[in-house]
Every structure is written in structure tokens, then in C-alpha cells.
Motif scaffolding. Structure first.
Motif, PDB file in Angstrom:
ATOM      1  N   PRO A   1      27.333-139.342   3.154  1.00 41.82           N
ATOM      2  CA  PRO A   1      26.912-138.687   2.928  1.00 41.82           C
ATOM      3  C   PRO A   1      25.513-138.205   3.358  1.00 41.82           C
TER       4      PRO A   1
ATOM      5  N   LEU B   1      27.432-145.861   7.376  1.00 42.71           N
ATOM      6  CA  LEU B   1      26.437-145.399   7.065  1.00 42.71           C
ATOM      7  C   LEU B   1      26.012-146.279   5.799  1.00 42.71           C
TER       8      LEU B   1
ATOM      9  N   GLY C   1      22.677-150.600   4.751  1.00 38.22           N
ATOM     10  CA  GLY C   1      22.093-152.252   3.714  1.00 38.22           C
ATOM     11  C   GLY C   1      22.302-153.305   4.238  1.00 38.22           C
TER      12      GLY C   1
ATOM     13  N   THR D   1      16.410-154.356   2.412  1.00 39.46           N
ATOM     14  CA  THR D   1      16.082-154.955   1.382  1.00 39.46           C
ATOM     15  C   THR D   1      15.155-156.159   2.191  1.00 39.46           C
TER      16      THR D   1
ATOM     17  N   THR E   1      11.912-147.905   4.399  1.00 36.54           N
ATOM     18  CA  THR E   1      11.901-146.621   4.945  1.00 36.54           C
ATOM     19  C   THR E   1      10.446-146.019   4.444  1.00 36.54           C
TER      20      THR E   1
ATOM     21  N   TRP F   1       7.690-141.152   3.282  1.00 35.27           N
ATOM     22  CA  TRP F   1       8.120-141.590   1.813  1.00 35.27           C
ATOM     23  C   TRP F   1       6.734-142.788   1.381  1.00 35.27           C
TER      24      TRP F   1
ATOM     25  N   ALA G   1      10.627-144.981  -2.899  1.00 37.76           N
ATOM     26  CA  ALA G   1      10.711-145.559  -1.539  1.00 37.76           C
ATOM     27  C   ALA G   1      12.159-145.105  -1.332  1.00 37.76           C
TER      28      ALA G   1
ATOM     29  N   GLY H   1      14.111-142.635  -1.254  1.00 39.21           N
ATOM     30  CA  GLY H   1      13.975-140.411  -1.627  1.00 39.21           C
ATOM     31  C   GLY H   1      14.108-139.889  -2.997  1.00 39.21           C
TER      32      GLY H   1
ATOM     33  N   VAL I   1      19.094-134.856  -3.794  1.00 38.71           N
ATOM     34  CA  VAL I   1      20.363-135.397  -4.047  1.00 38.71           C
ATOM     35  C   VAL I   1      20.433-136.990  -3.684  1.00 38.71           C
ATOM     36  N   HIS I   2      19.658-136.973  -2.495  1.00 37.69           N
ATOM     37  CA  HIS I   2      20.130-138.107  -1.024  1.00 37.69           C
ATOM     38  C   HIS I   2      19.393-139.066  -1.675  1.00 37.69           C
TER      39      HIS I   2
ATOM     40  N   ALA J   1      22.271-143.973  -2.157  1.00 39.96           N
ATOM     41  CA  ALA J   1      22.677-144.386  -3.120  1.00 39.96           C
ATOM     42  C   ALA J   1      22.969-145.886  -3.261  1.00 39.96           C
TER      43      ALA J   1
HETATM   44  C1  HEM Z   1      15.524-152.013  -0.250  1.00 38.79           C
HETATM   45  C2  HEM Z   1      16.246-150.931  -0.030  1.00 38.79           C
HETATM   46  C3  HEM Z   1      16.124-150.158  -0.147  1.00 38.79           C
HETATM   47  C4  HEM Z   1      15.561-148.650   1.166  1.00 38.79           C
HETATM   48  C5  HEM Z   1      13.947-148.928   0.588  1.00 38.79           C
HETATM   49  C6  HEM Z   1      16.837-147.117   1.089  1.00 38.79           C
HETATM   50  C7  HEM Z   1      15.946-146.490   1.180  1.00 38.79           C
HETATM   51  C8  HEM Z   1      16.865-144.935   1.315  1.00 38.79           C
HETATM   52  C9  HEM Z   1      15.912-143.995   1.295  1.00 38.79           C
HETATM   53  C10 HEM Z   1      14.604-143.427   1.236  1.00 38.79           C
HETATM   54  C11 HEM Z   1      16.962-142.948   1.570  1.00 38.79           C
HETATM   55  C12 HEM Z   1      17.089-141.274   1.408  1.00 38.79           C
HETATM   56  C13 HEM Z   1      18.060-140.458   2.452  1.00 38.79           C
HETATM   57  C14 HEM Z   1      17.329-139.197   2.486  1.00 38.79           C
HETATM   58  O1  HEM Z   1      16.980-138.668   1.568  1.00 38.79           O
HETATM   59  O2  HEM Z   1      17.764-138.627   4.270  1.00 38.79           O
HETATM   60  C15 HEM Z   1      18.355-143.897   0.984  1.00 38.79           C
HETATM   61  C16 HEM Z   1      19.476-143.171   0.953  1.00 38.79           C
HETATM   62  C17 HEM Z   1      20.879-143.784   1.168  1.00 38.79           C
HETATM   63  N1  HEM Z   1      20.989-145.428   1.132  1.00 38.79           N
HETATM   64 FE1  HEM Z   1      19.195-146.261   0.493  1.00 38.79          FE
HETATM   65  N2  HEM Z   1      17.978-147.969   1.035  1.00 38.79           N
HETATM   66  C18 HEM Z   1      17.705-149.377   0.462  1.00 38.79           C
HETATM   67  C19 HEM Z   1      19.486-149.761  -0.350  1.00 38.79           C
HETATM   68  C20 HEM Z   1      20.467-149.807   0.213  1.00 38.79           C
HETATM   69  C21 HEM Z   1      21.467-150.229   0.143  1.00 38.79           C
HETATM   70  C22 HEM Z   1      21.234-151.976  -0.264  1.00 38.79           C
HETATM   71  C23 HEM Z   1      22.832-149.527   0.510  1.00 38.79           C
HETATM   72  C24 HEM Z   1      23.801-148.892   0.860  1.00 38.79           C
HETATM   73  C25 HEM Z   1      24.856-150.919   0.924  1.00 38.79           C
HETATM   74  C26 HEM Z   1      22.498-147.983   1.148  1.00 38.79           C
HETATM   75  C27 HEM Z   1      23.128-147.304   1.349  1.00 38.79           C
HETATM   76  C28 HEM Z   1      22.321-145.845   1.456  1.00 38.79           C
HETATM   77  C29 HEM Z   1      23.264-145.083   0.924  1.00 38.79           C
HETATM   78  C30 HEM Z   1      24.606-144.638   1.521  1.00 38.79           C
HETATM   79  C31 HEM Z   1      22.276-143.513   1.188  1.00 38.79           C
HETATM   80  C32 HEM Z   1      22.584-141.390   1.678  1.00 38.79           C
HETATM   81  C33 HEM Z   1      22.123-141.546   0.137  1.00 38.79           C
HETATM   82  C34 HEM Z   1      23.120-139.402   0.285  1.00 38.79           C
HETATM   83  O3  HEM Z   1      22.827-139.381   1.416  1.00 38.79           O
HETATM   84  O4  HEM Z   1      23.305-139.406  -1.063  1.00 38.79           O
HETATM   85  N3  HEM Z   1      20.149-147.900   0.510  1.00 38.79           N
HETATM   86  N4  HEM Z   1      17.707-145.002   1.249  1.00 38.79           N
END
Ligand code: HEM
Length: 425
Positions: free
Chosen positions: A91, A238, A243, A247, A289, A317, A344, A346, A349-350, A353
Motif C-alpha cells: 500500500p 513491497l 524486508g 533490518t 531508511t 527521517w 525511523a 516513518g 498511516v504509512h 507495516a
Molecule cells: C529496521 C527495519 C525497518 C525499517 C527501518 C523500516 C522503515 C520503514 C519506513 C520509514 C516506512 C515508511 C514509508 C513511508 O512513509 O513512505 C516503512 C514502510 C513499510 N515497511 Fe518497513 N522498515 C523496516 C522493516 C520492514 C520489514 C521487515 C518489512 C516487511 C517484511 C517492512 C515492510 C514495510 C511495508 C509493507 C511498508 C509500507 C507501509 C504502508 O505504506 O502502509 N518493513 N518502513
């Protein structure tokens, strides 16, 4: 694009070598002088670098859109600058209200309860990666960062023996120069291969569901109709993209820092229950990120600047996480810092996940490294960082030595043909 009265104007490029050499100082200078500023690089964009402007923009989807709008900034993934050639992601590239039904589909497979269910898988892959290094007494610790990639691939239900292809391609598109052989390999070979595999898995699981995240996704509905194959694909890609690298970036930076700060390392070895809070602080401090983008879809006066429809904006961020108006001594790590309102993952709403999944993997990796190779020494002179640090920051090579230990998993615990060797260095 001309500056068209946009001000203040600065010269900033988050993908430049100068920025990569000193990301923290580079953002600090902006935050202190021009926290909302326009730069002409990459077709022109606003840089938001203080906590308040990043927080406000991330929570205002009516003005700061995440939608893929190709008329602004060209084709490609909308949440990075410049846009990269990736498929449409759901999303993250949708705005409310449409966004909500899709996010509701993702939440249950990434909730704390869902992550608790996959804990044995996280423990197994972490144990195995360390098993593969432990007897030698020397290793590239960056190899351990394959754990998030293989866990994500396994969780989704994709073939685990291909984890490197996914890790390499997503990392390369975000962190390699666009003229490098690794970038070319990613775009021309690895991404198409991954696409084919994901599409096949989606089709197969529809007919024969298993116990994996793809099987769950293909059975879901939005607004009273089943998800289409394209929508499932956009979500799966995504999840791979979110993923595999994030990490790894967090853990790689933390391991190097802990080597440089033996007192904190010892504190965590003595009391691993401190890890949860410490990980929040590592997230704040390292901000894996670093910055993501939005597109302005409503004209607005914002923190003293006038933003026009179609302007792109970078939400840093990492810089918000070092803002002294929010964090005392922001450039120091305090593993006991609480509360810790870092961004970190975000904001709005985003917000990530996969945060629970990411934190659980990070905890297991740090716990096992500290338990099984507590005296590791890093050869700081031969560290190699990701070439570009604009989106994902981290180490690509961490040469280390340690007292050899013993393997823990019995032979055959991992399918033949899976290799722990990182394909990225
Ligand atoms: C240290 C680990 C992680 C960091 C720092 C991180 C960071 C972020 C950030 C900053 C966003 C916000 C995106 C935005 O506002 O445009 C985000 C969204 C997202 N992340 Fe992570 N992430 C991490 C781990 C993961 C993992 C392990 C997964 C899945 C396997 C994941 C899946 C997602 C998804 C699906 C979104 C989109 C959510 C949405 O649009 O509603 N992330 N992540």
C-alpha cells in the motif's frame, strides 16, 4: 526545472559522495539553517530535515501524497528521489481512503502475534547463519545480515535458495550508482527473475494454499472482491523490498558501533533484556531508511516556504531523529533512552507495516552475535559501506575475528542448496 521563486535554495544531493561521507553533518547543517529548502538536484525537490516539518508532512496525506503520479518526477517508485524502476507497490504508493483497505490486509500478517508465530523460523535462520561462520574465527559479519532477507523470503513462501537474488537486487537499486554493473545486473537480470518467481508463486498458491504469507494474501478481499494477481504481486514485492535491506542495515551499523563501545556491548551481554529498548535507540540513531519522498498535490505555505502542486519532497527521517528539539544529546546513543519518539519507521498511516518483524529479527541477530561471538573484533580500516547512503545506510563488508565456537543446528536442518554466502560484496 527552474526554482520559480522557490526558496530558500540550497545545493543538496542525498546520493552524492559528499553526503555519504558525512550524512549526519550534512543533515545537521540543513536542519540548523534551512530545515525546509529547495534543491535543484534530481529534477528539483524540497528537503525537510527538522522533526516538526517531517512529522507534519508525513501526517498530511492530503498535501503530501505517496501516490505514484508519473506526471511528476517521472515513472518509477514514488517514495524515493529520484524514482527507481520498480513495479507499483501496495500500500505504500496509495493514499487514503483507497490505501486503508489494502493496509488492513497486510496488518494481520505483521502483527506482534503473527511475528510471535514465526519466531522459531527467525531463530533457526539466525542460528544457521552464525553456524556457517562460527568455526572459522574470522568472517565478514555483513554475511549475518542475510538473515532478514532469508527470513522474509521464507515467510512469504518464496524459494529460500534464491534469497541472495532478492537481497542483491533490492539493495542495488537503492544503493548502487545507476551506471554500476551491480545496478545493471539488478535491473536487467535479478528483478525480472524475481518477478517471474513471485508471479508463479502467487498463481500456485491460489490453487494450492500453504502456510505462508503469499497463500494468505491470495485469499484476501478488498471492498468485497478478491485481490487481483497484480495487487498481490504489488504487495509481495513491497514486502520483499521492505524486508531484505532495512533490518540488515540496522544490525550492520549496530555491530560496528558495539565493537567501538565495549562498555555498552558488555552491558547488553550481561543483560540481554535491555535489547528491546536499545534497539529503539539504534533505530533512532542509525535510521536505516534515511529519507523517503512524497509529491505535493495541493499548494501550501509550509514552514515559511511556498510549495506548489507537483513539487517533490524528501522527508529525512534520519535528520528528524537527530533533532535536539526532540531528543536530548541526539548524537549520543543512550540505550536506556525512554520515551523514544523516533521516526525511523516513518509516521502517520504509512508507518512501517513490518516494524515488529524487523525488530524481532534485529533482536535475534544481536542476541546471538553477542552470545556466540562476544569478543568479536572489527577491522575498522577495511569496512566497506553501501556506495550511496541516500535511502539505505549501512555496511556492505565488516571484516571481523572472534574466538571460534561450535555449530548448534543438526546436519540437514536447512535444505541442501541454500548458501549463506552474501552475494553483495
Ligand atoms: C529496521 C527495519 C525497518 C525499517 C527501518 C523500516 C522503515 C520503514 C519506513 C520509514 C516506512 C515508511 C514509508 C513511508 O512513509 O513512505 C516503512 C514502510 C513499510 N515497511 Fe518497513 N522498515 C523496516 C522493516 C520492514 C520489514 C521487515 C518489512 C516487511 C517484511 C517492512 C515492510 C514495510 C511495508 C509493507 C511498508 C509500507 C507501509 C504502508 O505504506 O502502509 N518493513 N518502513
Amino acid at each position: 526545472m527552474s526554482t520559480d521563486g522557490r526558496s530558500p535554495v540550497i545545493d543538496f544531493d542525498h546520493h552524492s559522495d559528499a553526503h555519504a561521507d558525512d550524512t549526519v553533518g550534512s543533515y545537521r547543517r540543513l536542519r540548523e539553517t534551512t530545515p525546509v529548502a529547495w534543491t535543484e538536484n534530481h529534477g528539483g525537490f524540497w528537503v525537510l530535515s527538522d522533526y516538526d516539518s517531517v512529522f507534519e508532512a508525513a501526517r498530511d496525506d492530503d498535501v503530501f501524497s505517496s501516490k505514484r503520479l508519473e506526471q511528476y518526477g517521472g515513472p518509477g517508485l514514488s517514495v524515493v528521489i529520484p524514482k527507481t524502476p520498480m513495479h507499483f507497490h501496495i500500500p505504500i504508493e496509495l493514499d487514503p481512503p483507497e490505501f486503508r483497505s489494502f493496509r488492513k490486509v497486510v496488518n494481520p500478517i505483521a502483527s506482534p502475534a503473527a511475528v510471535a508465530k514465526i519466531e522459531p523460523m527467525i531463530v533457526k535462520w539466525t542460528t544457521w547463519f552464525i553456524d556457517e561462520l562460527i568455526e572459522s574465527g574470522e568472517a565478514d559479519l555483513a554475511q549475518v545480515i542475510g538473515v532478514p532477507a532469508i527470513c522474509t523470503i521464507d515467510w512469504l513462501g518464496l524459494p529460500v535458495e534464491d534469497w541472495q537474488i532478492y537481497a542483491r537486487s533490492h539493495q542495488a537499486t537503492l544503493a548502487e550508482p545507476t551506471d554500476s554493473p551491480l545496478y545493471k545486473q539488478a535491473v536487467e537480470v535479478d528483478l525480472p527473475y524475481g518477478t517471474e518467481q513471485m508471479r508463479q508463486a502467487i498463481a500456485t498458491r491460489r490453487a494450492e494454499p500453504r502456510d505462508d504469507a503469499i497463500s494468505y494474501l491470495v485469499q484476501q478481499e478488498v471492498d468485497g472482491r478478491p485481490l487481483t494477481e497484480d495487487e498481490v504481486f504489488s504487495m509481495v514485492e513491497l514486502l520483499v523490498s521492505g524486508g531484505v535491506g532495512t533490518t540488515a542495515s540496522l544490525v550492520s551499523q549496530t555491530l560496528v558501533w558495539l565493537y567501538e563501545h565495549p562498555d555498552v556491548r558488555q552491558e547488553l551481554i550481561d543483560d540481554p533484556s535491555l535489547l528491546d529498548r536499545a534497539i529503539e535507540e539504534f533505530l533512532r540513531y542509525f535510521s536505516p531508511t534515511q529519507a523517503l519522498a512524497r509529491t505535493v498535490v495541493k499548494e501550501v505555505d509550509f514552514h515559511g516556504s511556498h510549495l506548489s502542486v507537483g513539487d517533490r519532497a524528501l522527508l529525512a527521517w534520519s535528520s528528524a531523529n537527530r533533532d535536539p528539539s526532540q531528543f536530548d544529546e541526539p548524537d549520543d546513543i543512550d540505550i536506556h533512552r525512554w520515551p523514544n519518539r523516533h521516526v525511523a519507521f516513518g509516521v502517520g498511516v504509512h508507518r512501517c507495516a513490518g516494524s515488529h518483524f524487523g525488530k524481532r529479527m534485529a533482536k535475534e541477530m544481536l542476541k546471538q552475535v553477542l552470545e556466540r561471538m562476544p569478543d568479536y573484533t572489527v577491522d575498522l580500516a577495511h569496512l566497506k559501506r553501501y556506495p550511496r547512503q541516500g535511502v539505505n545506510k549501512g555496511w556492505q563488508r565488516i571484516p571481523a575475528t572472534f574466538t571460534p565456537g561450535t555449530r548448534l543446528l543438526p546436519p540437514g536442518a536447512v535444505p541442501a542448496g541454500v548458501s549463506a554466502t552474501s552475494a553483495r560484496s
